[in-house]
Design a protein around this motif. Structure first.
Motif, PDB file in Angstrom:
ATOM      1  N   CYS A  66     -40.559-112.661 116.115  1.00  0.00           N
ATOM      2  CA  CYS A  66     -39.821-113.601 116.964  1.00  0.00           C
ATOM      3  C   CYS A  66     -39.599-112.996 118.352  1.00  0.00           C
TER       4      CYS A  66
ATOM      5  N   CYS B 124     -36.373-110.969 114.435  1.00  0.00           N
ATOM      6  CA  CYS B 124     -37.356-110.010 113.907  1.00  0.00           C
ATOM      7  C   CYS B 124     -38.369-109.638 114.996  1.00  0.00           C
TER       8      CYS B 124
ATOM      9  N   CYS C 121     -42.729-115.329 111.920  1.00  0.00           N
ATOM     10  CA  CYS C 121     -41.379-114.818 111.661  1.00  0.00           C
ATOM     11  C   CYS C 121     -41.321-114.157 110.283  1.00  0.00           C
TER      12      CYS C 121
HETATM   13 ZN    ZN Z   1     -38.168-113.966 112.953  1.00  0.00          ZN
END
Ligand code: ZN
Ligand code: ZN
Length: 350
Positions: A99, A96, A107
């Protein structure tokens, strides 16, 4: 792998020895013999069930340092014998935006905390650092620089990163005026890190009892929050205040201490607070913010920063069977250091 730890069996129980298994190595896993594990106030909150029901038995602990004893076939960063660390999380989606931006704590799919949460692949509940061993994927393992004393490094993994990130995020630099509310595990690290960044640091506390301890770690002194005159004389005196108090409290005495555009950052209490008075916020464009640990990259950065500036947390070493006493002290809030469990006091054969 068979291992042993200290676990809470229910929300009202004491910590007791607990035999359990660590998972077999996946390709990207690092197997670690834990040497030291810090005792964080949030461990106490969590095992007490203050933050919701928990999957007991639960082994807490997210300030972990140790040495690598085995690695999976795809691991490239670490080898057997390396000094490594694991902090507050052990997994995230890795894809994502948060991240990708090295903010795994945010996250979008939810990071996996080091203990008390389902493993992303098996659903098995993660167990933390009050144990002899841990297995974690290499992306969530950090390197402990050689110059750090392993016995005094563990608290950097939560108390260190939790205070380092907001100090950086809110622009603390040479000459900044920083206030730190509370001088426990988080507070004393906030002082050391802010001093190393070149800030002038004052501890805010209900009494002057810890004045010498504050000065010993580089603070200019204590501003006593119950001293009305001293508090009035300190209006507009801070650019950033790091609030480490881990229980419900009142921010209203502190917001007027911020200068225009100053920020008070909550890092200790997740839960109710006294009702805010907005006048100091509006009239001075002052902010109240929150901050949650930091990403893996920044956690490595704070380890390296501590090595570079020779910063070690104030640690009091205990044996594993003393963890209930340590919790009692944390409950009272009477310590200006971190308890650290010496894992050599635990044996798998015991
Ligand atoms: Zn993530
Ligand atoms: Zn913690």
């Amino acid at each position: 792998m068979k291992t042993i730890g200290y676990a809470a069996k229910s929300s009202d129980a004491h910590m007791v020895p607990y035999h359990f298994e660590r998972r077999n190595l996946r390709d990207n896993d690092v197997s670690i013999e834990i040497l030291y594990s810090g005792v964080c106030h949030s461990d106490l909150h969590t095992v007490n069930g203050d933050w919701g029901d928990q999957p007991y038995p639960l082994v807490p602990g997210h300030e972990i340092v140790g040495k690598v004893i085995d690695v999976g076939s795809q691991v490239s960063k670490y080898k057997v014998g390396d000094h490594v660390a694991v902090g507050c999380m052990v997994d995230s989606c890795q894809t994502c935006d948060q991240c990708e931006n090295h903010e795994e704590q945010f996250c979008r799919d939810g990071m996996t905390p080091t203990y008390g949460a389902p493993d992303r692949q098996t659903g098995e509940i993660t167990q933390g650092g009050y144990s002899k061993h841990i297995v974690a994927r290499e992306e969530f393992v950090m390197r402990v620089p050689d110059s750090l004393d392993m016995a005094r490094t563990a608290p950097i993994l939560c108390a260190g990163i939790t205070t380092y990130t907001p100090l950086k995020k809110f622009g603390v630099k040479q000459g900044s005026r920083v206030g730190v509310i509370g001088l426990g595990g988080l507070g004393h690290m906030a002082v050391k890190l802010a001093v190393a960044m070149g800030a002038e640091v004052t501890v805010l506390s209900r009494s002057a009892k810890k004045e010498q301890e504050a000065k010993n770690i580089g603070a200019s002194g204590i501003l006593v929050s119950d001293d009305k005159e001293a508090m009035e004389a300190s209006a507009n005196a801070f650019d950033v205040i790091i609030d480490t108090v881990p229980v419900k409290h009142d921010l209203n005495p502190y917001t007027p201490l911020l200068d225009i555009d100053g920020t008070l950052v909550i890092v200790g209490q997740i839960g109710p607070m006294e009702e805010p008075i907005t006048a100091p916020l509006v009239l001075g464009r002052r902010r109240v913010a929150g901050s949650l640990i930091g990403g893996i990259k920044e956690t490595q950065e704070v380890l390296d920063f501590c090595a570079e500036h020779n910063i070690h947390p104030e640690c009091k070493m205990i044996n594993a069977d003393e963890v209930n006493d340590a919790f009692a002290h944390l409950e009272k809030g009477d310590v200006a250091h971190r308890f650290v469990i010496d894992m050599s006091s635990l044996s798998v054969d015991a």
